[in-house]
Every structure is written in C-alpha cells, then in structure tokens.
Design an enzyme around this catalytic site. Structure first.
Site, PDB file in Angstrom:
ATOM      1  N   LEU A 144       0.860  -1.172   0.000  1.00  0.00           N
ATOM      2  CA  LEU A 144       0.000   0.000   0.000  1.00  0.00           C
ATOM      3  C   LEU A 144       0.900   1.227   0.000  1.00  0.00           C
ATOM      4  O   LEU A 144       2.010   1.190   0.547  1.00  0.00           O
ATOM      5  CB  LEU A 144      -0.888   0.029   1.260  1.00  0.00           C
ATOM      6  CG  LEU A 144      -1.897  -1.100   1.459  1.00  0.00           C
ATOM      7  CD1 LEU A 144      -2.595  -0.954   2.816  1.00  0.00           C
ATOM      8  CD2 LEU A 144      -2.943  -1.120   0.347  1.00  0.00           C
ATOM      9  N   ASP A 145       0.430   2.317  -0.594  1.00  0.00           N
ATOM     10  CA  ASP A 145       1.181   3.567  -0.522  1.00  0.00           C
ATOM     11  C   ASP A 145       1.373   3.984   0.933  1.00  0.00           C
ATOM     12  O   ASP A 145       0.564   3.633   1.801  1.00  0.00           O
ATOM     13  CB  ASP A 145       0.437   4.694  -1.250  1.00  0.00           C
ATOM     14  CG  ASP A 145       0.376   4.496  -2.750  1.00  0.00           C
ATOM     15  OD1 ASP A 145       1.149   3.664  -3.265  1.00  0.00           O
ATOM     16  OD2 ASP A 145      -0.450   5.161  -3.398  1.00  0.00           O
ATOM     17  N   ARG A 146       2.413   4.752   1.191  1.00  0.00           N
ATOM     18  CA  ARG A 146       2.711   5.194   2.552  1.00  0.00           C
ATOM     19  C   ARG A 146       1.488   5.821   3.241  1.00  0.00           C
ATOM     20  O   ARG A 146       1.199   5.533   4.399  1.00  0.00           O
ATOM     21  CB  ARG A 146       3.860   6.220   2.515  1.00  0.00           C
ATOM     22  CG  ARG A 146       4.223   6.778   3.898  1.00  0.00           C
ATOM     23  CD  ARG A 146       5.077   8.034   3.759  1.00  0.00           C
ATOM     24  NE  ARG A 146       6.339   7.747   3.124  1.00  0.00           N
ATOM     25  CZ  ARG A 146       7.467   7.465   3.788  1.00  0.00           C
ATOM     26  NH1 ARG A 146       7.458   7.429   5.111  1.00  0.00           N
ATOM     27  NH2 ARG A 146       8.583   7.227   3.141  1.00  0.00           N
ATOM     28  N   THR A 148      -1.724   5.552   2.429  1.00  0.00           N
ATOM     29  CA  THR A 148      -2.964   4.767   2.354  1.00  0.00           C
ATOM     30  C   THR A 148      -3.010   3.833   3.550  1.00  0.00           C
ATOM     31  O   THR A 148      -2.049   3.109   3.817  1.00  0.00           O
ATOM     32  CB  THR A 148      -3.021   3.950   1.049  1.00  0.00           C
ATOM     33  OG1 THR A 148      -2.936   4.829  -0.062  1.00  0.00           O
ATOM     34  CG2 THR A 148      -4.318   3.170   0.965  1.00  0.00           C
ATOM     35  N   ARG A 250      -5.458   6.833  -7.221  1.00  0.00           N
ATOM     36  CA  ARG A 250      -5.279   8.278  -7.120  1.00  0.00           C
ATOM     37  C   ARG A 250      -5.234   8.921  -8.503  1.00  0.00           C
ATOM     38  O   ARG A 250      -5.864   9.951  -8.754  1.00  0.00           O
ATOM     39  CB  ARG A 250      -4.003   8.567  -6.327  1.00  0.00           C
ATOM     40  CG  ARG A 250      -4.062   8.023  -4.899  1.00  0.00           C
ATOM     41  CD  ARG A 250      -2.689   7.891  -4.261  1.00  0.00           C
ATOM     42  NE  ARG A 250      -2.040   9.188  -4.106  1.00  0.00           N
ATOM     43  CZ  ARG A 250      -0.788   9.331  -3.669  1.00  0.00           C
ATOM     44  NH1 ARG A 250      -0.057   8.259  -3.381  1.00  0.00           N
ATOM     45  NH2 ARG A 250      -0.267  10.537  -3.540  1.00  0.00           N
TER      46      ARG A 250
END
Length: 335
Positions: A144-146, A148, A250
């Site tokens: 997961l993105d930082r 998120t 996004r």
C-alpha cells in the site's frame, strides 16, 4: 557499492521468469524501491533494451546488471533487528486484525511505509521482526502507498506467501477501498479504463493517463461505486482496482475530475479547497481472497484516524455502507 557492470545470461531453467524475480533470486537484499529505481532509470537492460519489472526473460538473453548496493553484513542485520524495542514489538502486534497458522492481516496506519528506502528507516517490513527471523518472519505479498491505510496481508511461510501472491497475480483478490473525492461522479458507478504511464515532473515521478500505444503505458482498470454524497461537494466512494498499477486509484480519480481529498500529489483546485487539514482520504477497507490452505479469507479494517477525520468533517457514517457494494452494483446493472 560495487562499481562493476555485469552481463549475465538467462539459463534454461529461468525461461519465462520476470526480470524482478531474476534480480531478487540473486540479490535478495535489494528492496522493491531500489530495484524499481534501477529499472526506471534504464540501468537494467535485456539484450540492450530497457526492461520493466514485468519483463519476462527467455533462455539465452543477456541481462545488463548495473552496480548494486552492497548487502548488509550479518552483524549489521543483527544490529538492525536488535533495534526493535519491546515497545515496537508490542506496536507491531497491536496492528493485527487477523492471524492463523498461514496468514497475518494487519491494519496499516496512514503515514507508515510498507518498505524502507534511503530516507525511510521505520516501515512495516522492519516491524515484521516482531514475529521472529528466518522462517518465522512473515512475508509481504502486496503493498500500500505510505499514506494509504487499511488491510495489508502477510504470508507466515514461503508457501503461504507464494499462494497469496499468486492470487493477487491472477486477480483472485477482491479489494475494496474507501475514498472521499471532490465532486460527485456521474454516473454514480462505472469502470475507469484509462492506461497509465510513469513520468517525471519537476523532479518528481507521477502516474498520468496515456495513449495505449505510448512507450511505457500500462493498461489500468478501476471499478467504482458511489456510497454516499455530501450535497454536490464531495462523495464517499468504493473503489476496486482490477489491475495493480502504482498510484492507480489516485491517478484514475484525478483523470475523471474527482481527486481524492488530502492527496498532495494528484490534486486540483476543488480537492485542495475541501482538503484543508486532512491527510489522504484513501483506506483499504476490505479484502476477499482464497486462503492459502482452505476456503476464503475475508478481512475488514476499521477506519484509520486520518480518514475518520474526513468522515467526521463531512458527516459520513461507516455503517451506512454495504460490505460488498460491487456485488450490489453488478446485480443492479443486470436488471
């Protein structure tokens, strides 16, 4: 760091292997960020051509291997593991949503990276030492993105991790993200089928819509359903990525004119006006995936404080949502 450039040749037993797997088998100390940087910058080449992470190799092909970071010494690894304090061990265990003999599911907080990098010393991968080392250490199977938050799955053994990773690769993992977006999409539900490409902008890399024939463009598809609205100002969305591109959700929401609130990178005037004081309003709420050994695993993550702040500001209640909004949307479309 070694300064030597090497040329290796693909062995018969490696035919069909992805280039990222080729590297990880030989240099397991390379993390995802380091390897992607080498690939993006064109330092890794196959038969003289630039390679992407999903490039598949054929027997006899030449692979250019650029200078690589040195592997940490055994003493350094022990020292880094020793730096995991009792408080950090307790913190890591406190993130657990579900655990059995094969799988751990954690609720990743917003702001905590999944893997480390040059400037990132605190991350989920480091915290996995809380469960032990060697075969006892859980393995990441997706990311997961930082910023998120939400469900992150780990395999507790090499075989469990391989089965989980295989389910992701074969698109058998059904992920539901919640997001607050600027404006109200029309139609209320649908599919965003927009190829994406990575581009450098002002010394930053972003993912942007692309023509399918553009070099580096990758197919990307996101299904969406509107759960609720706050007048015509913003909407609470359920998002399901059918592909797994970097920053896909996004970039796709920006592409259709409904940026996710609190996003510092993929934004516009509407989202900026609605985002004051908010972090990224994107949360991996639910995953449904074949269990490595039996049945189906379904895990839900409660709201992180960062996205809860957005829900509180705009009057949304998480209990309003169907656990599986996409099944409901599919049934409605068939009527």
């Amino acid at each position: 760091m070694s300064r030597e450039v090497k040329i290796l040749y693909v062995a018969e037993g490696e035919d069909g292997v992805r280039i990222d797997k080729f590297f990880k088998r030989r240099w397991p100390h390379l993390n995802h960020i380091q390897l992607n940087k080498l690939l993006r910058s064109g330092q890794v080449r196959v038969d003289g051509a630039r390679a992407k992470a999903d490039t598949r190799l054929s027997t006899g092909q030449s692979v250019r291997v650029p200078p690589l970071p040195d592997a940490p010494s055994e003493e350094q690894q022990k020292r880094e593991r020793a730096e995991l304090s009792p408080q950090e061990v307790r913190y890591a265990k406190s993130l657990v949503l579900y655990e059995d003999e094969d799988v751990i599911a954690i609720n990743k907080p917003s702001g905590l990276a999944v893997q480390g990098g040059t400037k990132t010393k605190n991350h989920i991968d480091r915290l996995l030492s809380a469960w032990g080392e060697g075969l006892e250490r859980p393995r990441l199977v997706h990311r997961l993105d930082r910023d998120t938050s939400g469900v992150l799955l780990l395999g507790k053994s090499p075989s469990a991790a391989a089965r989980l990773a295989g389910a992701f690769a074969k698109r058998k993992a059904y992920k539901t993200y919640w997001a607050l977006v600027a404006g109200t999409p029309d139609p209320k539900e649908g599919v965003i089928d927009v190829p994406l490409v990575k581009k450098g902008i002002n010394d930053r890399e972003m993912v942007m819509p692309a023509d399918p024939k553009e070099p580096g463009a990758e197919a990307a598809e996101t299904e969406y359903v509107t759960i609720s609205r706050a007048a015509h100002r913003l909407a609470w969305m359920a998002l399901r990525p059918h592909t797994g591109r970097t920053h896909q959700l996004r970039a796709h929401m920006q592409a259709i004119g409904h940026c996710i609130l609190g996003d510092p990178k993929y934004k516009d005037e509407k989202s900026i006006a609605l985002s004051e004081g908010l972090g990224l309003q994107l949360h991996h709420r639910r995953i449904e995936i074949p269990h490595p050994t039996h049945g189906t695993l379904i895990v839900e993550a409660p709201l992180d404080p960062v996205i809860q702040a957005g829900f509180d500001r705009y009057g949304f209640d998480e209990h309003e949502a169907s656990p599986e909004p996409f099944r409901k949307a599919t049934r409605a479309s068939r009527r």
